[in-house]
Design a protein around this motif. Structure first.
Motif, PDB file in Angstrom:
ATOM      1  N   GLN A   1       0.836  -1.193   0.000  1.00  0.00           N
ATOM      2  CA  GLN A   1       0.000   0.000   0.000  1.00  0.00           C
ATOM      3  C   GLN A   1       0.882   1.258   0.000  1.00  0.00           C
ATOM      4  N   PRO A   2       1.660   1.484  -1.035  1.00  0.00           N
ATOM      5  CA  PRO A   2       2.535   2.669  -1.037  1.00  0.00           C
ATOM      6  C   PRO A   2       1.727   3.954  -1.089  1.00  0.00           C
ATOM      7  N   ASN A   3       2.102   4.927  -0.263  1.00  0.00           N
ATOM      8  CA  ASN A   3       1.427   6.228  -0.312  1.00  0.00           C
ATOM      9  C   ASN A   3       2.377   7.349  -0.721  1.00  0.00           C
ATOM     10  N   LEU A   4       3.645   6.976  -0.987  1.00  0.00           N
ATOM     11  CA  LEU A   4       4.637   7.944  -1.459  1.00  0.00           C
ATOM     12  C   LEU A   4       5.347   7.367  -2.678  1.00  0.00           C
ATOM     13  N   LEU A   5       5.375   8.140  -3.753  1.00  0.00           N
ATOM     14  CA  LEU A   5       6.033   7.730  -4.986  1.00  0.00           C
ATOM     15  C   LEU A   5       7.093   8.755  -5.354  1.00  0.00           C
ATOM     16  N   LEU A   6       8.311   8.260  -5.609  1.00  0.00           N
ATOM     17  CA  LEU A   6       9.388   9.118  -6.098  1.00  0.00           C
ATOM     18  C   LEU A   6       9.564   8.842  -7.591  1.00  0.00           C
ATOM     19  N   LEU A   7       9.235   9.825  -8.401  1.00  0.00           N
ATOM     20  CA  LEU A   7       9.394   9.697  -9.849  1.00  0.00           C
ATOM     21  C   LEU A   7      10.817  10.128 -10.203  1.00  0.00           C
ATOM     22  N   VAL A   8      11.622   9.174 -10.617  1.00  0.00           N
ATOM     23  CA  VAL A   8      13.058   9.402 -10.858  1.00  0.00           C
ATOM     24  C   VAL A   8      13.295   9.468 -12.363  1.00  0.00           C
ATOM     25  N   SER A   9      13.970  10.504 -12.803  1.00  0.00           N
ATOM     26  CA  SER A   9      14.315  10.649 -14.226  1.00  0.00           C
ATOM     27  C   SER A   9      15.779  11.074 -14.340  1.00  0.00           C
ATOM     28  N   PRO A  10      16.492  10.634 -15.420  1.00  0.00           N
ATOM     29  CA  PRO A  10      17.896  11.033 -15.603  1.00  0.00           C
ATOM     30  C   PRO A  10      18.021  12.541 -15.741  1.00  0.00           C
ATOM     31  N   ARG A  11      19.011  13.091 -15.060  1.00  0.00           N
ATOM     32  CA  ARG A  11      19.236  14.532 -15.178  1.00  0.00           C
ATOM     33  C   ARG A  11      19.632  14.891 -16.598  1.00  0.00           C
ATOM     34  N   ASP A  12      20.402  13.998 -17.226  1.00  0.00           N
ATOM     35  CA  ASP A  12      20.772  14.152 -18.628  1.00  0.00           C
ATOM     36  C   ASP A  12      19.685  13.465 -19.466  1.00  0.00           C
ATOM     37  N   GLY A  13      18.928  14.239 -20.203  1.00  0.00           N
ATOM     38  CA  GLY A  13      17.797  13.712 -20.934  1.00  0.00           C
ATOM     39  C   GLY A  13      18.134  12.656 -21.961  1.00  0.00           C
ATOM     40  N   SER A  14      19.408  12.550 -22.344  1.00  0.00           N
ATOM     41  CA  SER A  14      19.784  11.557 -23.347  1.00  0.00           C
ATOM     42  C   SER A  14      19.928  10.165 -22.750  1.00  0.00           C
ATOM     43  N   ARG A  15      19.942  10.035 -21.455  1.00  0.00           N
ATOM     44  CA  ARG A  15      20.087   8.737 -20.802  1.00  0.00           C
ATOM     45  C   ARG A  15      18.722   8.139 -20.497  1.00  0.00           C
ATOM     46  N   ASN A  16      18.736   6.822 -20.127  1.00  0.00           N
ATOM     47  CA  ASN A  16      17.507   6.201 -19.636  1.00  0.00           C
ATOM     48  C   ASN A  16      17.765   5.654 -18.236  1.00  0.00           C
ATOM     49  N   VAL A  17      16.722   5.111 -17.627  1.00  0.00           N
ATOM     50  CA  VAL A  17      16.824   4.728 -16.226  1.00  0.00           C
ATOM     51  C   VAL A  17      17.733   3.523 -16.007  1.00  0.00           C
ATOM     52  N   ASP A  18      18.110   2.799 -17.076  1.00  0.00           N
ATOM     53  CA  ASP A  18      19.007   1.658 -16.930  1.00  0.00           C
ATOM     54  C   ASP A  18      20.478   2.039 -17.091  1.00  0.00           C
ATOM     55  N   ASP A  19      20.744   3.305 -17.337  1.00  0.00           N
ATOM     56  CA  ASP A  19      22.134   3.774 -17.426  1.00  0.00           C
ATOM     57  C   ASP A  19      22.827   3.536 -16.079  1.00  0.00           C
ATOM     58  N   PRO A  20      24.065   3.059 -16.066  1.00  0.00           N
ATOM     59  CA  PRO A  20      24.742   2.748 -14.792  1.00  0.00           C
ATOM     60  C   PRO A  20      24.777   3.908 -13.811  1.00  0.00           C
ATOM     61  N   ALA A  21      25.049   5.113 -14.291  1.00  0.00           N
ATOM     62  CA  ALA A  21      25.114   6.256 -13.375  1.00  0.00           C
ATOM     63  C   ALA A  21      23.742   6.555 -12.770  1.00  0.00           C
ATOM     64  N   VAL A  22      22.722   6.456 -13.607  1.00  0.00           N
ATOM     65  CA  VAL A  22      21.364   6.696 -13.131  1.00  0.00           C
ATOM     66  C   VAL A  22      20.957   5.601 -12.143  1.00  0.00           C
ATOM     67  N   SER A  23      21.247   4.356 -12.490  1.00  0.00           N
ATOM     68  CA  SER A  23      20.900   3.235 -11.628  1.00  0.00           C
ATOM     69  C   SER A  23      21.583   3.351 -10.278  1.00  0.00           C
ATOM     70  N   SER A  24      22.872   3.749 -10.280  1.00  0.00           N
ATOM     71  CA  SER A  24      23.613   3.878  -9.019  1.00  0.00           C
ATOM     72  C   SER A  24      23.015   4.967  -8.139  1.00  0.00           C
ATOM     73  N   ALA A  25      22.694   6.119  -8.735  1.00  0.00           N
ATOM     74  CA  ALA A  25      22.111   7.219  -7.957  1.00  0.00           C
ATOM     75  C   ALA A  25      20.736   6.839  -7.411  1.00  0.00           C
TER      76      ALA A  25
END
Length: 772
Positions: free
Chosen positions: A93-117
């Motif tokens: 029953q999650p009541n808080l959602l964090l929408l995470v997006s790469p700061r660099d728009g050319s990357r996707n969420v599976d990019d290693p730097a994005v995944s690590s952060a």
């Protein structure tokens, strides 16, 4: 011409014994309340001032104690499953959602730097004391938590505790997680963020509404009275009422949850009713002064006549609002507490503080006359002419008015009930932006997923068969649970969702998550809940989630609604009978009041459900109406209609007791109250429209809808339908069996018949109906 008299007026204890203004209001004629407020008015006003100052202190910060939930039915299947899942599996029953997006728009969420952060962020969130059940896309590798284009992904969590604890925790978490974190940007959403944003917007909008309503109301009062002093009195009474009710609400929040809507209701009813009551009392007091009474006797007569009607009206409105106590949702119950408090405080301020001030002011109540308002002429002559016209063509006006009102209400037959979501908020609000992203970019909406609590000891094969069957239902994207993940009846991988199972805590063994593509507050999602509940299983299941809560709310509301309507109808019938002594008039009152609300309900559907005028009014239509809101609007609007109905009927009754002619009584009653009721309705409509400027759609709907109902009631129903119907019913309007008549007289709710006033021709001067 010989004036007609009524047999009842000759024997009624409330009838005047002399035409002299002084005869009925000497020292012995003053009632207990009148003696109390006229004997030591300075001391009484000082005490009220101290109480008001205390109310300011006690009521401070009441907005922070409000809650925006309360739609769930206690004891329902969804309520039980929600509590059990929250206790055992907070991640469900999650009541808080964090929408995470790469700061660099050319990357996707599976990019290693994005995944690590993102992983670091999830670990940091899991370490928070107020947070349970953190699940991220990078941990679960669940495609439902990843946007279709790979540009965004989710971290879900549950903030522990009740709504107040969740709000406090969110205020602390928001500045730490919102914004940029290394290679990612984070925005906050979910039910907790939506609720918190709603509270903030509503609080800000309420301040703006008060800033709009107060000066406009003062201007209207000055126009009505033509005197700055007389105009200021109702406004001061309204402010005292609002401050007093805020203090009462603050005390109530110590014992139970109170809806955030309560403050808007406090402002609307506190200002509206207190000003209405004060308006009628000040007007009657000035009439008595003009008739030659001294200030103390004028106050005494005012309290015995208009004051008695104010008390009766307040009781009627309070009963209408108290009918919401039959519902189980605290959203409606808390608004019942609020409504009862504000009505009683408004009546008390009007009947105690105002008369004391009038005694001290004396004839200075007419001071500071301004070059506005009515000058000379014959007050009420226009209303009398309208009443005569309507009564001459009574069948035409009765049928025509009813037809128009029913036509205005026709859109309500297509109403669709739903529940409020993030689209109630302004489009720029971050919580809404996140929810929009979830609806548009994710496969199904993770925030609207259904959860099925599984109890008992089902075999693995039985649980797998059940999960597969549920996954075949329309709109279901996937089903995940202890037996694995299923799509279209087939297991898509062999992974067991161990986080959904607690083997050492029977009888509850786990839950099944149902991700679907239907809107969470739509007929399709409600239908899906019913279909899931009907899937056969060899173990016990309980379904919850937004759509399940909506389904149970609709069922619970429909089940209790007849009881609320019965409370309103029965009490209205009894109270109007006690006021008038008539058997027919209470029935007419209930029917006429109901008709006065048709335009409001038709407009609610046409505007807010279907989206007409959504551009100019600045809201996003969702295609449905919050399930509990029409109930609230009905109780409030019906109560306010009764307020005006009581003032009109009581004055007509007073005229009938004095003269005995039915048609003359109707004309004179409308003549004496038509302008005053219209002015009161305009003032209350201003307050409601100010509330309706809110940026939250449901508050806007409440304010504008009730404002429209008030205007329709005062300007159409009271001006056209009531005189037409009373002309058709004739003297039968006042009939009652002798035993009931004797009972009504013993109760003593009748007003004292008024004496002759210098600005109104008496019946010996000119017959109202034109007949000799």
């Amino acid at each position: 011409m010989t004036p007609q008299t009524s047999p009842t007026s000759q024997t009624s204890p409330s009838s005047p014994t002399s035409s002299s203004p002084q005869s009925a209001a000497g020292p012995r004629g003053r009632g207990r309340v009148a003696r109390a407020v006229t004997t030591r008015p300075r001391l009484l006003l000082l005490l009220i001032l101290l109480l008001t100052a205390g109310a300011v202190v006690v009521g401070g910060g009441v907005a922070e104690r409000m809650s925006s939930g309360g739609s769930q039915i206690p004891g329902s299947e969804s309520s039980y499953a929600t509590a059990e899942l929250e206790r055992r599996w907070p991640a469900s029953q999650p009541n808080l959602l964090l929408l995470v997006s790469p700061r660099d728009g050319s990357r996707n969420v599976d990019d290693p730097a994005v995944s690590s952060a993102a992983r670091d962020l999830a670990r940091q969130l899991a370490d928070e004391k107020a947070v349970l059940g953190v699940v991220s896309y990078w941990q679960a590798e669940d495609t439902a938590l990843r946007a279709r284009d790979g540009g965004e992904a989710l971290i879900t969590a549950r903030i522990r505790g009740d709504e107040d604890a969740v709000d406090d925790a969110l205020e602390a978490l928001e500045p730490r997680y919102q914004g940029t974190h290394g290679a990612v940007d984070v925005r906050l959403g979910g039910p907790a963020a939506v609720r918190h944003a709603s509270q903030e917007v509503i609080a800000d909008d309420l301040v703006r509404a008060e800033v709009i309503a107060l000066p406009v109301t003062l201007v209207l009062l000055v126009v009505v009275f033509g005197s700055a002093v007389a105009a200021a009195l109702p406004l001061l009474v309204g402010i005292v009422s609002v401050l007093g009710t805020n203090a009462v609400l603050r005390v109530i929040t110590e014992f139970t949850d109170v809806s955030v809507y309560a403050q808007n209701l406090t402002t609307a009813l506190g200002l509206g009713l207190a000003i209405d009551y004060a308006l009628f009392l000040v007007r009657r007091h000035r009439e008595e002064l003009a008739a030659g009474r001294d200030p103390r006797d004028a106050v005494a007569v005012t309290l015995r006549t208009a004051g008695r009607t104010v008390l009766y009206s307040a009781l009627t409105v309070a009963v209408c609002l108290a009918s919401m106590l039959v519902f189980e949702q605290y959203f409606l119950r808390s608004l019942a507490y609020t409504g009862i408090a504000v009505v009683l405080i408004s009546a008390a301020a009007s009947l105690i503080a105002l008369p004391a001030a009038l005694v001290l002011l004396g004839h200075r109540v007419n001071a500071l006359r301004l070059p506005v308002g009515r000058r000379g002429g014959n007050p009420g002559a226009g209303w009398a002419r309208l009443a005569r016209l309507v009564m001459r063509r009574a069948p035409l006006f009765a049928v025509g008015t009813v037809a128009v009102l029913l036509a205005l209400g026709l859109p309500f037959k297509d109403v669709r009930f739903g529940t409020a979501d993030d689209r109630q908020l302004p489009s720029s609000t971050e919580a809404r932006v996140v929810q929009e992203e979830l609806r548009n970019e994710f496969p199904g909406s993770p925030g609207s997923a259904l959860a099925v609590l599984v109890e008992g000891k089902p075999a693995a094969e039985a649980l797998a068969e059940y999960s597969g069957e549920v996954s075949r239902l329309p709109y279901v994207v996937q089903v995940a649970g202890p037996a694995g993940r299923f799509v279209d009846g087939k297991r898509v991988d062999g992974m067991r969702m161990d986080g959904m199972r607690v083997d050492d805590a029977p009888p509850a063994v786990g839950y099944v998550s149902v991700l679907h593509s239907a809107e969470s507050a739509s007929p399709q999602s409600v239908s899906l809940v019913k279909k899931i509940r009907s899937v056969p299983a060899s173990f016990e299941t309980s379904v919850t989630g937004p759509a399940a809560v909506l389904a149970d709310t609709q069922h619970g509301t429909a089940e209790r609604l007849p009881w609320a309507l019965a409370v309103i109808a029965v009490t209205t019938l009894i109270l109007v009978f006690l006021l008038t002594g008539s058997v027919l008039l209470p029935l007419l009152t209930v029917v006429v009041n109901g008709l006065s609300l048709t335009a409001m309900f038709g407009a609610v559907v046409w505007v807010f459900q279907d989206g007409h005028l959504s551009g100019p009014l600045g809201f996003t239509p969702t295609g449905d109406i919050e399930t509990a809101l029409p109930v609230l609007m009905f109780c409030v609007a019906f109560g306010l209609s009764m307020d005006y109905g009581v003032f009109l009927v009581s004055r007509i009754k007073e005229e009938y007791e004095l003269g005995g002619d039915h048609r003359d009584a109707v004309v004179l009653g409308i003549r004496r109250t038509g302008g005053l009721i219209t002015a009161a309705a305009l003032i209350l409509a201003v307050v409601m429209v100010a509330i309706g400027t809110s940026r939250v759609t449901n508050i806007k709907m409440l304010g504008l809808g009730v404002g429209l109902a008030v205007l329709m009631d005062a300007m159409v129903v009271r001006a056209l339908l009531v005189p037409a119907v009373l002309r058709l019913t004739g003297r039968a309007t006042w009939w009652a069996p002798a035993p009931l008549r004797r009972l009504q007289r013993r109760v003593g709710l009748e007003e004292e018949a008024r004496t002759t006033y210098p600005d109104i021709p008496t019946r010996t001067e000119r017959p109202v109906s034109g007949r000799t």
